[in-house]
Design a protein around this motif. Sequence first.
Motif, short mmCIF file in Angstrom:
data_model
loop_
_atom_site.label_atom_id
_atom_site.label_comp_id
_atom_site.label_asym_id
_atom_site.label_seq_id
_atom_site.Cartn_x
_atom_site.Cartn_y
_atom_site.Cartn_z
N GLY A 247 -8.23 -15.26 1.19
CA GLY A 247 -8.40 -15.15 -0.45
C GLY A 247 -9.76 -13.50 0.62
O GLY A 247 -10.84 -13.58 0.07
N VAL A 248 -9.64 -13.54 2.30
CA VAL A 248 -11.18 -12.86 2.19
C VAL A 248 -10.00 -11.17 2.76
O VAL A 248 -8.26 -11.36 3.28
CB VAL A 248 -10.86 -13.19 3.25
CG1 VAL A 248 -11.83 -12.29 4.88
CG2 VAL A 248 -11.31 -14.49 3.90
N VAL A 249 -10.50 -10.13 2.44
CA VAL A 249 -10.06 -8.78 2.91
C VAL A 249 -9.83 -8.88 4.05
O VAL A 249 -10.81 -8.65 5.17
CB VAL A 249 -11.52 -8.28 2.23
CG1 VAL A 249 -10.94 -6.72 2.49
CG2 VAL A 249 -11.37 -8.41 0.28
N ARG A 250 -8.80 -7.86 4.61
CA ARG A 250 -8.43 -7.84 6.28
C ARG A 250 -7.92 -6.77 6.36
O ARG A 250 -7.87 -6.65 7.01
CB ARG A 250 -7.08 -8.95 6.67
CG ARG A 250 -7.69 -10.56 6.41
CD ARG A 250 -8.45 -10.40 7.82
NE ARG A 250 -9.35 -12.64 7.05
CZ ARG A 250 -9.65 -12.75 7.68
NH1 ARG A 250 -10.77 -11.94 8.95
NH2 ARG A 250 -10.40 -13.95 8.18
N TYR A 251 -8.18 -5.70 5.24
CA TYR A 251 -7.66 -4.49 5.35
C TYR A 251 -8.17 -3.24 3.98
O TYR A 251 -7.90 -4.17 2.77
CB TYR A 251 -6.07 -4.46 5.67
CG TYR A 251 -5.88 -2.55 5.54
CD1 TYR A 251 -5.59 -1.75 7.40
CD2 TYR A 251 -5.27 -2.28 4.36
CE1 TYR A 251 -5.60 -0.60 6.95
CE2 TYR A 251 -5.00 -0.84 4.44
CZ TYR A 251 -5.10 0.01 6.06
OH TYR A 251 -4.78 1.44 6.24
N GLU A 252 -8.86 -2.14 4.76
CA GLU A 252 -9.15 -2.01 3.75
C GLU A 252 -8.55 -0.05 3.24
O GLU A 252 -9.41 -0.03 4.51
CB GLU A 252 -10.96 -2.13 2.77
CG GLU A 252 -11.33 -1.27 3.36
CD GLU A 252 -12.39 -2.33 3.00
OE1 GLU A 252 -13.42 -2.52 2.35
OE2 GLU A 252 -14.20 -1.68 3.49
N GLY B 195 -14.65 8.37 -14.61
CA GLY B 195 -13.61 7.51 -16.05
C GLY B 195 -12.44 6.77 -15.44
O GLY B 195 -11.85 6.25 -16.62
N ILE B 196 -12.56 7.08 -14.01
CA ILE B 196 -11.27 6.72 -13.63
C ILE B 196 -11.32 5.32 -12.08
O ILE B 196 -12.47 5.67 -11.47
CB ILE B 196 -10.62 7.50 -13.17
CG1 ILE B 196 -11.08 7.87 -12.21
CG2 ILE B 196 -9.55 8.35 -14.22
CD1 ILE B 196 -10.58 9.58 -11.29
N SER B 197 -10.70 4.97 -11.56
CA SER B 197 -10.55 4.49 -9.63
C SER B 197 -10.20 5.29 -8.97
O SER B 197 -9.64 6.09 -9.19
CB SER B 197 -10.03 2.60 -10.19
OG SER B 197 -8.54 2.96 -9.77
N GLY B 198 -11.01 5.46 -7.60
CA GLY B 198 -10.17 6.25 -6.98
C GLY B 198 -9.07 4.80 -6.71
O GLY B 198 -8.56 4.13 -7.47
N ARG B 199 -8.63 5.91 -5.74
CA ARG B 199 -7.17 5.89 -4.74
C ARG B 199 -7.70 4.63 -4.09
O ARG B 199 -8.12 5.02 -3.16
CB ARG B 199 -6.16 6.65 -4.81
CG ARG B 199 -4.63 5.85 -4.29
CD ARG B 199 -3.50 7.38 -4.12
NE ARG B 199 -4.33 8.63 -4.68
CZ ARG B 199 -3.37 8.30 -6.08
NH1 ARG B 199 -2.55 7.11 -6.61
NH2 ARG B 199 -3.20 9.32 -6.98
N ALA B 200 -7.54 3.20 -3.68
CA ALA B 200 -7.78 2.70 -2.28
C ALA B 200 -6.31 1.41 -2.62
O ALA B 200 -5.92 1.37 -3.29
CB ALA B 200 -9.18 2.22 -2.39
N VAL B 201 -6.42 0.87 -0.96
CA VAL B 201 -5.51 -0.07 -1.22
C VAL B 201 -6.50 -1.36 -0.11
O VAL B 201 -7.37 -0.88 0.84
CB VAL B 201 -4.28 -0.09 -0.28
CG1 VAL B 201 -3.42 -1.73 -0.27
CG2 VAL B 201 -3.61 1.38 -0.73
N PHE B 202 -6.32 -2.55 -0.41
CA PHE B 202 -7.32 -3.80 -0.39
C PHE B 202 -5.87 -4.87 0.24
O PHE B 202 -4.89 -5.07 -0.47
CB PHE B 202 -8.14 -4.47 -1.10
CG PHE B 202 -8.97 -3.29 -1.17
CD1 PHE B 202 -10.23 -3.52 -0.16
CD2 PHE B 202 -9.43 -1.91 -2.43
CE1 PHE B 202 -11.49 -3.20 -0.53
CE2 PHE B 202 -10.72 -1.62 -2.61
CZ PHE B 202 -11.34 -1.17 -1.95
#
Length: 153
Positions: free
Chosen positions: A123-128, A110-117
């Motif tokens: 509006g384009v994902v350049r790093y994750e 019931g949680i989200s993981g730890r992540a950075v985007f």
Amino acid sequence: MSLLGQPAPDFTLPSSSGQSVTLSSFRGEKAVVLVFYPLDFSPVCSMQLPEYSGRQDDFTDAGAVVLGINRDSVHAHKAWAAEYGIEVPLLADMNLNVARQYGVAIDDRGISGRAVFLIDRQGVVRYEHVEATPGEYTVRPEQVLEQLRALRN
């Protein structure tokens, strides 16, 4: 599932600032750093989000806004932000729909993981970076700032 090079999934969520935040509203204006974290008031998160908040001027100078996201309520976010001096907006993804869109929901807990985007102005994902476990915190604000500065060159 990697979102790298893909348009970032759009969303609107209630925020600790009192207003709803829509990701696409930053398009053309600012880059966005999405910081997914498991829980307010937990030990690692209580180190991570204040670190990002403390570097807010650096992110602003680099043309970006930082948004924290997890499943806690706006009320919990406000209390936690007040206690820890967190100034970045904290978004309430209470049903984990946004975490699922970004591939970081841990539904059985019931949680989200730890992540950075890092999402560019278009509006384009350049790093994750998604941590192997929610208890890890290996990507610090300085590393994200380096990625951000590299985008601008």
